[in-house]
Each structure stands twice: as structure tokens, then as C-alpha cells.
Scaffold this active site. Sequence first.
Site, short mmCIF file in Angstrom:
data_model
loop_
_atom_site.label_atom_id
_atom_site.label_comp_id
_atom_site.label_asym_id
_atom_site.label_seq_id
_atom_site.Cartn_x
_atom_site.Cartn_y
_atom_site.Cartn_z
N TRP A 273 0.83 -1.21 0.00
CA TRP A 273 0.00 0.00 0.00
C TRP A 273 0.86 1.26 0.00
CZ3 TRP A 273 -1.96 2.67 4.95
CH2 TRP A 273 -1.05 2.54 5.99
N ASP A 274 2.14 1.09 0.31
CA ASP A 274 3.08 2.22 0.31
C ASP A 274 2.95 3.02 -0.98
OD1 ASP A 274 3.88 0.01 1.94
OD2 ASP A 274 5.88 0.83 2.15
N GLU B 6 0.63 -2.72 12.76
CA GLU B 6 0.84 -4.17 12.63
C GLU B 6 1.30 -4.83 13.94
OE1 GLU B 6 3.55 -3.99 9.37
OE2 GLU B 6 1.96 -4.12 7.86
N LYS C 19 2.50 0.64 16.34
CA LYS C 19 3.65 0.63 15.44
C LYS C 19 3.75 1.93 14.62
CE LYS C 19 5.77 -2.09 11.75
NZ LYS C 19 5.62 -3.25 10.87
N GLN C 20 2.63 2.34 14.04
CA GLN C 20 2.68 3.46 13.09
C GLN C 20 1.30 4.12 13.05
OE1 GLN C 20 3.19 0.11 10.22
NE2 GLN C 20 2.50 1.64 8.75
#
Length: 735
Positions: free
Chosen positions: A341-342, A480, A592-593
Site C-alpha cells: 500500500w506504500d 501491525e 507501530k505506526q
Amino acid sequence: MLERLWQLTELQFRPDEQHHHETLFTIGNGYLGTRGAFEEGYPGETPATLVHGIYNHAPDTLVPELVNAPNWLVLKIWVDGTPFGIVQSTENHMRPPQGVIFGYERTLDMRRALLRREALFRAQSGAIVRVQFERFASLADVHVMAQRVRVTAVEGNPTIEVESVIDADVSNQGVRHWRSDATTIADGDTTGVEVTTAQSNYVLGMASRLLCDGAVESIDDERRPASRTRFSLSREQTATLTKLTTVYTSRDVPNSPLEAARAKLDEATELGWDLLFSAHEAEWAEYWDTADIQISGDDEVQRALRFTTYHYLIAAPRFDERVSIGAKTLSGLGYKGHVFWDTELFIVPPLVLSQPQLARNLLMYRYHNLPGARNKARANGYEGAMYPWESTDTGEETTPQWSDPGADGTRIRIWTGDNEQHISTDIAYAVWLYWRWTGDDEFLRRYGAEIILDTAVFWGSRVEKAGDRYEISQQIGPDEYHENVDNSVFVNRMVVWHLETALWLVDYLHQHAPDDARRLVDTLDLTPDRLTHWRDVADKMYIPFDEERQIHVQFPGFFDLEYVPVPDYTPRTTSLHAILGHHRIAQTQVIKQADVVMLMALLGDELGPREVLLNNWHTYYPRTDHGSSLSPAVHAWVAAWLGLTDVAYEMLYHAVHIDLHDNKGNVGQGIHAAACGCVWQAVVFGFCGLQIENGELKTQPNLPKHWTEVSFRVYYQGQLREFTVRNPEAVPLSQ
Ligand code: IFM
């Protein structure tokens, strides 16, 4: 224009940074990328040339990977018989056995996409030479690469030998992808190889020519054909040699790629270095004309931003809509060249605004891979199209199910290929964004709509009815660290966005493109019942929300997990995932993000009132580890947009230097492509506040205190628009 703000310079070769710097000094042209290894090589080097689309699945690996192509860089030089180059001693410092390098400088000229290196070298004979290298991968003709080397006698009258090689004896860190039989050419100044991947049967042909004044003889080696020349220099005399290399694959030409490469080599030879370079430079000038953002008041971030922009530009396919950009671009073997998806949420948006054609190519890759997405949906018992979490040339799911063994030999189950399903919506979102900004109706009607609608069909079949609401179980959101959760707010809310957009789109097509509407209704089976179901799901989807705290809840149960004060772990050089371990971190509130923060970036004010968005920020930011390179730039973007300028700048500074400073310690594996694309978004959408409002573009800047001005150009509905946002109260940084 200050040239130094376009240049990345290295003044010393440091063995402990060699892999990191090979990545930074990568050159490329959207067709291939070549890491910044040296022409003459050095111990421990990891040279790689990666060509878009050339994947292979070796029997001893879990999944296919992008294949390391023959190394076209090799130019060996001897000065009075002493090999030019750096040799690493066992004490880990530079100690050439016979000669000494005593001057060194390497510069990546990002404006011209040209890599230069210069060294002074004393041979065992006492002769001293200056050696200057230049290389580029032509943007004007993506099948052509050029190198130039100038050798100047500074002291003495040395005899110089130069050997130009194509090295087809290459692997991916030991994994062999090319069959052992290769066709080679060694014909005076011309060499060539043709190799075939063992499983996928891609054929690659590469041809090189060494152009110089003297005689050139060839050396036929099974996998390393070479051309060699020898000449003498008198003091202060310079010899200039040019090596041209061309490459084609069976993806480009139906018959012999080597023949095509040879024909192209003749064409390139006719043109020579100067014409090839000026054509390349002109293409880059056009790229930068719209891609560059100019920041006044912050030279450091200015240069770093050019670096990040350069890296996604050299990876973006120019003419090929069946390939896409992997998470590590074409600059390293990390993530095996797989596409995540980046690309759609981090790299496509800056391209939509600055190079719409490149964005379109990337979206077409997803269109062409709809069959793979449909296969995945069917295999999992769903309808429609369910895109793979990791994608390669086939469009099938290629996420490995297991990690590589850790130090203790244990492997971890990787669930992202099963459950990180938001990718289908991310792709739909990128299609939508492309259309909103470009107004490219033809693309929407013929290709984009099918992506948005068939992925909506998937979600319609994926959601679960639970009483009077809809839920989605077993998901991995962007965070994640928390796998297989039920009702991720990111997923559920984005699915609402997706279904609402799909419903709007069906209406739009009926009104503006009735033929296409009919075609899609028929082929995708968009019955009235299905559309009613989408409406129902969008209206009744469960969106986890804490009424008391007025925040979105990442997933129900998240706040029952152990609270770990992330800021208390500062400073640190590793992620909390590494500190706490894979299983423990899942039991904590460490994120995580950007997850809820990512949702804010995508939906903006549509997500809720400002007060809620600020509450979300203050809740989730202190819990975030930034264990993924995708995180800091999203935080910079959202914080700037919310007016939290100081923390936004801190995050931007971090994000824009992820690769330059190797904060994550893994840049040797390749550039963090998503971070590169997202810093552009942080500056334009976040700090400058560019947005579409009632069909018009407007800016609402929140610039860092020391930025005096930011200028950029974007395409909107086919028109190039120029913006300068100013900060009249800027306080310059003391130098
Ligand atoms: O896609 C990302 C993911 O969000 C975090 N782990 C790395 C992947 C590839 O960059």
C-alpha cells in the site's frame, strides 16, 4: 539556484556505511535502478541493478523476488600494474595493499541525476593519477546507461590499463535466479550477455561498449565478457573513456533482447556522451519543474526533501503500466521488490499532483492486476476483487507466510497476507484521489471505476452482520503490532468511505457515462440489491468511538491493554518491538505506526469535529513507536494540519532524514519509498494546507517558525498552478 542544495556529497569512504551509501547513491530512470557500488568494486560490496517487472521464484525461497540483473558498472583500472581501488583490511580500516587512495569525493547531483566520484591514487610505482567517474541512467532513453572515466597523470608517466566488464555472475545475496547457461558476446570494444530467469523465464539482454582512443581487445568469459585497453599518459595528460550499456528484456521486445540491446548500443554510440547527457538533463529539468518544492529558511530540510523526491522519481515507471514501485524502490533487495500500500497512499499522491502520467501508470498496474485480486477474493470465499498485501508481476498474493528465522531459529507467522485487507480500499482511495485532482474521466470510466467498484463488491461480501450493525473481524490495520483484531476503526471507517464512494460513483456513471455504467453493472453484477446492501453497510457499520473521551478507539479492547509510556523510552536506537518482543508488544498499547492518525490524514474533517481530531492526536501520538518508516511523515502531515507546528516539524525532520541518517539501520536494504512520498504530502497538504474546497484550490498554511516561504507547483484538472505560501513572522534559525 544553490547547487549545493541539489547535491549529496560524501567526502570519505567509510566501510561501516558502505551498504547504506550504496542505497543513497542509487541512480535510476523508472525502468531500472542501480545501487551506488563502485566501478572497480570493494570488499563486502552489494552491487545491484534491479529492472522493474523481472521477478523470479527460486525453489529455495518462500516467495518470488525482484532479480538482481548483471552488473554493468564494472570498470577495473590498473596504474603501472597496481589495481586502482580500496581494499578493506581486517582491522576494518582502508589499507590498499599496493596503492594508496588519498583524496576522495562522491557527489550525487540530484538535479541532473548524475553520480560523480573522484579519487587521487598513488600506484606502487610512485605514479599518481586522478580518476574521475561519472554515471547516469538515461531518463531520455530508459534502455541506455552511460559511464565516463577520466584518468589524469598527476605525477609520473604511468601506463594505464582499463577493463570494462558485464558481470552476469550475480545473485540475490546468494540466491541464484538466472539459469547457468548464458549467451555472451565479446567482440573488441563490444560485449554482451543474454540471460534467462530459471522459473519465470524472463530473458534479459545487456550490451556494452568501451569507447576510447586506443585499441580495444575483448576477453570472452562465460559469464563475464570484457573489453580491455592499454595506454600511457605523460604528466598532466588526461585520457577519457566512455562506457555505454544498454538493456532490454523479454517484457520489452518479443524476440531477442540482446539483439535489441545491441541495436540500441549502436544508436547510443552515434550520439555519444554529450548528446546522451544533454537529453537526459533536459528530461530531468522537466521532472523537477513540477516535482520540486522550494523552502526558504531551512537548507537542511530543503536538500533532504530533494533527496526524497529524487528517489521516488527514479523509481517511477515512465512508460510501463504493468509494473509498480516496491517498498524499497529499485535501490535494494529489501522486501524482495514487492509492492505494498506504500505505493498508493504514500507515493501516488505526490505524483498525482506533480507528474499525473506517472501516477496513472501506477494505477494501471492495479487495473491490469484485477484478475489476481479476483483470484484472491475467490480463494478466500469472497466476491469481487481483494488485492494482495504484497504484489509482484502476477498480481497474486506474494506475502510470505513465515518470517526468516531469528537468532534463536524461531520463525514468526506473518498474517498480513491473510488479514491486512485494507489495501483494497487504499487502492480505491488512490484512484479516487487521482480522479479528483486530474479530472481524468476517461481513466475513471474505463479503468478506475472498475477498481473502486469491484473492491467494493469484495467488502460487501466481507462484512459481517452482527445484530443491527455490521462488523469486520480479524483485521490488521496500519498498526501491525496488533494483528487479527476485530473492528479496527481504520478498516471499518475506510470501508464506509469506500462503499459511499462506490455508490456515488455508480450514480455518477449513470449520469455521465451511461454505456460504461451499463457495462460495469453487467460485468460486476451491481444489482439493486447489492447497492442497497452497500448503503445499509455504510449506514450501520460499527465505528468504535469512546463517547466519554470523545475519541475514536483503535479497536475495542485497545485501552484494556497494558499502557507503556513510549516517551519514557527516549532516546533509543531501536524500535519498542525489538525491545519488548513480538508477542509482548501485542499485549500493550504501543502502536507501530500512524493508524487512527492515518485515518485523520485520509479523511480529514470528514472524520469528525476538530475537537475529536485533536483528542485523537493527543491520545495516539504518545503511544506510537514509529516502528515503521511510514509513520513519522504521516504524523508530520496531520500535526501540521492541526496547527501543532512544533511537533509537526520534529516529525518532518525525522521523516525526511530516515534514509540519509539511516535511523532504522536498514537502509542498506533499500530506500524507504513510502516515507519519501509522504514527506512531500506533509509539506504540501500539512504545512501548506493545500486542499480542494468547493472545486477550488486553497492553502491554509501552518509553517514551521523558521521557514520564511514555501513554493511549489501542482497540476489541478490539467492546469499547472503555482503556489507560494509565506510566513511573515518567520524567525530565521541562527546559523
Ligand atoms: O507497508 C509497510 C507496512 O505498513 C509496515 N511494514 C513495512 C511495509 C512495507 O514498507
